[in-house]
Design an enzyme around this catalytic site. Sequence first.
Site, PDB file in Angstrom:
ATOM      1  N   LYS A 705      -7.809  22.825   5.517  1.00 55.13           N
ATOM      2  CA  LYS A 705      -7.207  23.356   4.282  1.00 55.13           C
ATOM      3  C   LYS A 705      -6.051  24.324   4.516  1.00 55.13           C
ATOM      4  O   LYS A 705      -5.755  25.175   3.682  1.00 55.13           O
ATOM      5  CB  LYS A 705      -8.266  24.044   3.377  1.00 55.13           C
ATOM      6  CG  LYS A 705      -9.495  23.248   3.082  1.00 55.13           C
ATOM      7  CD  LYS A 705      -9.259  21.802   2.776  1.00 55.13           C
ATOM      8  CE  LYS A 705      -8.571  21.513   1.475  1.00 55.13           C
ATOM      9  NZ  LYS A 705      -8.270  20.039   1.347  1.00 55.13           N
ATOM     10  N   THR A 706      -5.416  24.204   5.636  1.00 51.88           N
ATOM     11  CA  THR A 706      -4.286  25.102   5.902  1.00 51.88           C
ATOM     12  C   THR A 706      -2.960  24.342   5.957  1.00 51.88           C
ATOM     13  O   THR A 706      -1.950  24.878   6.391  1.00 51.88           O
ATOM     14  CB  THR A 706      -4.486  25.840   7.250  1.00 51.88           C
ATOM     15  OG1 THR A 706      -4.667  24.848   8.264  1.00 51.88           O
ATOM     16  CG2 THR A 706      -5.660  26.784   7.220  1.00 51.88           C
ATOM     17  N   GLY A 707      -3.002  23.056   5.596  1.00 52.48           N
ATOM     18  CA  GLY A 707      -1.782  22.251   5.633  1.00 52.48           C
ATOM     19  C   GLY A 707      -1.735  21.316   6.814  1.00 52.48           C
ATOM     20  O   GLY A 707      -0.668  20.809   7.180  1.00 52.48           O
ATOM     21  N   THR A 709      -2.790  18.262   7.197  1.00 52.78           N
ATOM     22  CA  THR A 709      -2.415  16.861   6.928  1.00 52.78           C
ATOM     23  C   THR A 709      -0.904  16.742   6.770  1.00 52.78           C
ATOM     24  O   THR A 709      -0.293  15.777   7.250  1.00 52.78           O
ATOM     25  CB  THR A 709      -3.128  16.346   5.661  1.00 52.78           C
ATOM     26  OG1 THR A 709      -4.494  16.743   5.732  1.00 52.78           O
ATOM     27  CG2 THR A 709      -3.050  14.850   5.530  1.00 52.78           C
ATOM     28  N   GLY A 925      -2.862  19.292  -2.201  1.00 56.05           N
ATOM     29  CA  GLY A 925      -2.093  19.960  -3.253  1.00 56.05           C
ATOM     30  C   GLY A 925      -2.778  19.775  -4.598  1.00 56.05           C
ATOM     31  O   GLY A 925      -2.148  19.380  -5.572  1.00 56.05           O
ATOM     32  N   ARG A 926      -4.059  20.051  -4.580  1.00 54.89           N
ATOM     33  CA  ARG A 926      -4.838  19.878  -5.811  1.00 54.89           C
ATOM     34  C   ARG A 926      -4.494  20.980  -6.802  1.00 54.89           C
ATOM     35  O   ARG A 926      -4.039  22.068  -6.424  1.00 54.89           O
ATOM     36  CB  ARG A 926      -6.344  19.972  -5.511  1.00 54.89           C
ATOM     37  CG  ARG A 926      -6.904  18.774  -4.841  1.00 54.89           C
ATOM     38  CD  ARG A 926      -8.421  18.797  -4.936  1.00 54.89           C
ATOM     39  NE  ARG A 926      -8.933  17.627  -4.228  1.00 54.89           N
ATOM     40  CZ  ARG A 926      -9.278  17.623  -2.956  1.00 54.89           C
ATOM     41  NH1 ARG A 926      -9.195  18.728  -2.253  1.00 54.89           N
ATOM     42  NH2 ARG A 926      -9.706  16.513  -2.391  1.00 54.89           N
ATOM     43  N   TYR A 928      -6.242  23.478  -9.354  1.00 55.49           N
ATOM     44  CA  TYR A 928      -7.523  24.080  -9.790  1.00 55.49           C
ATOM     45  C   TYR A 928      -7.236  25.483 -10.295  1.00 55.49           C
ATOM     46  O   TYR A 928      -6.187  26.068  -9.984  1.00 55.49           O
ATOM     47  CB  TYR A 928      -8.564  24.068  -8.662  1.00 55.49           C
ATOM     48  CG  TYR A 928      -8.027  24.332  -7.255  1.00 55.49           C
ATOM     49  CD1 TYR A 928      -7.767  25.640  -6.828  1.00 55.49           C
ATOM     50  CD2 TYR A 928      -7.771  23.289  -6.364  1.00 55.49           C
ATOM     51  CE1 TYR A 928      -7.278  25.878  -5.560  1.00 55.49           C
ATOM     52  CE2 TYR A 928      -7.283  23.524  -5.097  1.00 55.49           C
ATOM     53  CZ  TYR A 928      -7.037  24.812  -4.689  1.00 55.49           C
ATOM     54  OH  TYR A 928      -6.554  25.073  -3.431  1.00 55.49           O
TER      55      TYR A 928
HETATM   56  P1  A3P Z   1      -4.770  22.428  -1.651  1.00 51.15           P
HETATM   57  O1  A3P Z   1      -5.075  21.022  -1.864  1.00 51.15           O
HETATM   58  O2  A3P Z   1      -5.930  23.329  -1.807  1.00 51.15           O
HETATM   59  O3  A3P Z   1      -3.567  22.916  -2.368  1.00 51.15           O
HETATM   60  P2  A3P Z   1      -5.326  20.258   4.829  1.00 51.15           P
HETATM   61  O4  A3P Z   1      -4.441  19.092   4.948  1.00 51.15           O
HETATM   62  O5  A3P Z   1      -5.396  21.039   6.101  1.00 51.15           O
HETATM   63  O6  A3P Z   1      -6.660  19.913   4.281  1.00 51.15           O
HETATM   64  O7  A3P Z   1      -4.673  21.245   3.841  1.00 51.15           O
HETATM   65  C1  A3P Z   1      -4.518  20.902   2.502  1.00 51.15           C
HETATM   66  C2  A3P Z   1      -3.562  21.890   1.930  1.00 51.15           C
HETATM   67  O8  A3P Z   1      -2.285  21.682   2.466  1.00 51.15           O
HETATM   68  C3  A3P Z   1      -3.381  21.762   0.465  1.00 51.15           C
HETATM   69  O9  A3P Z   1      -4.362  22.595  -0.126  1.00 51.15           O
HETATM   70  C4  A3P Z   1      -1.970  22.219   0.245  1.00 51.15           C
HETATM   71  O10 A3P Z   1      -1.901  23.468  -0.398  1.00 51.15           O
HETATM   72  C5  A3P Z   1      -1.394  22.362   1.621  1.00 51.15           C
HETATM   73  N1  A3P Z   1      -0.085  21.743   1.823  1.00 51.15           N
HETATM   74  C6  A3P Z   1       0.896  22.283   2.565  1.00 51.15           C
HETATM   75  N2  A3P Z   1       1.964  21.493   2.574  1.00 51.15           N
HETATM   76  C7  A3P Z   1       1.691  20.428   1.828  1.00 51.15           C
HETATM   77  C8  A3P Z   1       2.408  19.278   1.458  1.00 51.15           C
HETATM   78  N3  A3P Z   1       3.656  19.087   1.880  1.00 51.15           N
HETATM   79  N4  A3P Z   1       1.812  18.410   0.652  1.00 51.15           N
HETATM   80  C9  A3P Z   1       0.574  18.624   0.202  1.00 51.15           C
HETATM   81  N5  A3P Z   1      -0.156  19.695   0.539  1.00 51.15           N
HETATM   82  C10 A3P Z   1       0.381  20.595   1.323  1.00 51.15           C
END
Ligand code: A3P
Length: 970
Positions: A705-707, A709, A925-926, A928
């Site tokens: 959850k830190t970005g 992906t 990028g949910r 909530y």
């Molecule tokens: P949220 O969905 O809570 O906003 P991970 O991939 O480690 O699970 O992290 C998911 C988080 O990556 C997302 O959390 C989002 O905030 C963040 N993020 C950062 N850059 C992003 C991008 N380009 N597209 C989508 N999410 C991104």
Amino acid sequence: MKREGVSVGQMKLSVVGVGQMKLSVVGVVGQMNREGVSVGQMKLSVVGVAGQMNREGVELLDGNVWGEDNQNLLPTTSYQPGQNLPLVCRPWRLWHRATRFIIGSRKASWRRYILLAAFVVIIIILYLLIESSPRSIMSLVRNHPPESVFRCGGDGGGKVRGPTGNATFHPHLPPPRSPENKLRDDPKVLVFTETQYSKTGKDIANILVANRINYKTEVLGRSLPGLTNLSRGKYGAVIFENFERYLQLDPWNRELLDKYLKDYSVGMMGFMPVREDTRVGTKLKGLPLYIHTNMALKNVSLNSDNPMLHLTRAGGTIVGPVLNSDWTTFTIEDPTYIPIEWAYPSLTDFSEERQNTVVLDQGQLDGIPRVLFGANLEFWLHRLLFLDALSYLSLGRIPLALDRYILVDIDDIFVARKGIRMTTDDVMALLESQRRLQEMVPGWRFNLGFSGKYYQRGYPEENDGDKMLLDHVEDFWWFGHMWGHTQPHELTQDELEIQMQLNKEFAIKHDIPTDSGYSIAPHHSGVYPVHEPLYTAWKKVWNVRVTSSEEYPHLYPARLRRGFIHRNIMVLPRLTCGLFTHTVFIDKYPGGRKVLDDSIHGGELFQSIVYNPISIYMTHLSNYGNDRLALYTFESVVKFVKCWTNLKLQTVPPLQLAEQYFHRFPDEADPIWGNPCADHRHMQIWAKEKSCDQLPKFLVIGPQKTGTTALYTFLAMHPAILANYPSPETFEEVQFFNGKNYYKGIDWYMKFFPVPANSSAKFLFEKSATYFEGDVVPRRVRALLPAAKLVITIISPSKRAYSWYHHMRAHSDHTALLYTFHQVITASDTAPRAVRSLRNKCLVPGMYARHIERWLNHFPSSQINIIDGEELRSDPVYVMNDLQRFLGIQPFYNYTEHLRFDKRKGFFCQVVGEDRTKCLGRGKGRIYPAMNESDVKYLKEFYQPYNIALEKLLTKLDYPVPSWLEENLQ
Ligand code: A3P
């Protein structure tokens, strides 16, 4: 003909002078030396002026060599049938020529013919005799194999004579002290060394490692290391490599250390340093002891009447001078000090009085027990006393068990070249030796591995030996080796199964039991590094449950060899006893017989039994024929162990042995996969098609959850970078180093990456966001990918926790749907398990500093890159450029052209067309609701200590402090 003397190889039997005859048997056993005889190497030559005749073919040279006399004997004019054929194809002519040449006259008398014929017949008989029965002939020129003559307390091979006092076992009684303060459950040993490289310091460390005793070494500086943790004592014994350093401690440190030792009932061990000056009767500061330095001593023995001996037994007197002449001896001034070991001066001009060389201070004067050594650990007996001292000084909290299991494998009972195999006499000797060993070691049985293909491949006497072994099938334990001696890593699973099946059929045909559950592989191939087809075939054909190898984690240093379990097959660490296939004769032992005898009598082999509760040794067929070195070695070492230790030896079959092993060392069950390319031996037994280039060069390790992906997607866009293939279970993440996948082995892991030949990408990587907080992960990654670079992303830990909670809700996690975020993060340790588990998943990864520190214990900071996840979100181009530099990736990829902010998504996305972008899925990028103020506050407080530590750590590592961290700390 003495043993070293004339071998038949030097025999040159010549009859010269019957005419011009020179008939020689040259080197009939030219290759027949004490290493064995190979008929293939035997040459029978009739060498004469006429040419050369040998086993491979006979060729006599026509021409001038005949000399003038013979010229007129040669057909010179008309053509004769067969004229152009070699002489060997014309036997009568050959005979005719030879006799004429030898006899020297056309009119040879019939007596001469008979003489010649008789001579040739003798030669042929001699040759056939040697050819068919070289072992019996060799036995005429060989001495008897060495026998174990060691007698405890006698003048045997170990030079041990009559025990001083009775050598009975004294129960190991700790001194009557009642510890008020507690030590931690598995106390370490604190070792103060002179320098990092000092000899005795290293010896101490090596013994501790070999005995799997945890320790910490400290080079003595101005201050002492912390001795307690949360008021529990960390150390169960303290050792000074140089005891004088303890006596010279400044009053403050001395008081601190003595107080710890007294409060926690911990004792101290010390070694007297080697001094250049000779001191006679110098008082040791503060102790009732006088020392004499630079002593040359002889005839060492132990005082059997002392409370410290537990493992060590007072075996007798070690006759002769001790190693080095720089020992320190002690004169005791107080009756509460007890001599442990003593010896006599070896120089006649010195007093003849017995000198104390190791003493025990029972701690009755100042509450601190001490064991002082007048010499270092080079002397084998001191290594035993060292272990007893540790156990005594720690009141048994550093335990010292006496059970020892030994099993001797005869690696492959039918595999050896002719001449070094076993005859029936050797088999009898093996049975006899086994019987004697059984008297000393309950349950002793030799464990015989077999490859049926090599059965009956020796000389006739050796083939009889093979048969005799099978006649005694019930007297031994048996295990199936490979059918041939092929290395499993070179074979496919089908090939392996066929090989194993053949061997099994051989076993069934000869009534060899097939249910031992044990097997080994030639050259350890396939066991480690793991060749999965071997494990599969073993299970399928033989139901193998135990094997052994010297290769895990590495062959050297041997003291670090360990076991592991893979796919329910227990791999035991195999120890070497110093006998290899080529060690056949005692006087040809590499380095000389003394090397083997030293290893037996207190040296490496003896120590391996002392240090390892469970020992499985490998020997070879060749060690049981000829000089039968294995019988000599094991009988001798067992006698020596029984003389000098109270160890309880026994032998059990391999399956029980392995169960004992992993019962005793449960932590070893989990393997740690090393990098095969870091060990040239491992490379030799790793399948050719495998390559370390099929392993990732860097890892994105999370946390979730830190970005991660987004980072993974952006990296994969780079032409020089290639991500792993997706997993059917965990999608883009492999999740190898944490969790159960690790047990599938590195072959499984490597399948997620392309074979190097099929990929032009230079930088393979994988992203598994669960790696970050896993306790065991850094160690595992370090072992397999020591050069890998690691990428970490961090955002505000509170925000991360909240994102995780919503992630779980979005995945319909029952607990997340049932409990509010507040309930989850504030759940106590008495909350339902599922809630606690969710709480931990929300909170624990955000304790960044703790986890990063753990990674830093295994990787240098230069291999770790920490990315601010907020920056990745707001300015990914900057972050990706920076990351490319850190990874050293060429060519440089211009992300400006490939990433674009997508207003609809609210994030940067991949450019796929003029006005088209490809964004991450809905799960990233949910949307909530914002976090409650109360939760914000709660988490800010919860994370405060971790955030403070993080700020310090980032500053130390030269990273800017992210704005969210500054905010959190305000
Ligand atoms: P949220 O969905 O809570 O906003 P991970 O991939 O480690 O699970 O992290 C998911 C988080 O990556 C997302 O959390 C989002 O905030 C963040 N993020 C950062 N850059 C992003 C991008 N380009 N597209 C989508 N999410 C991104």
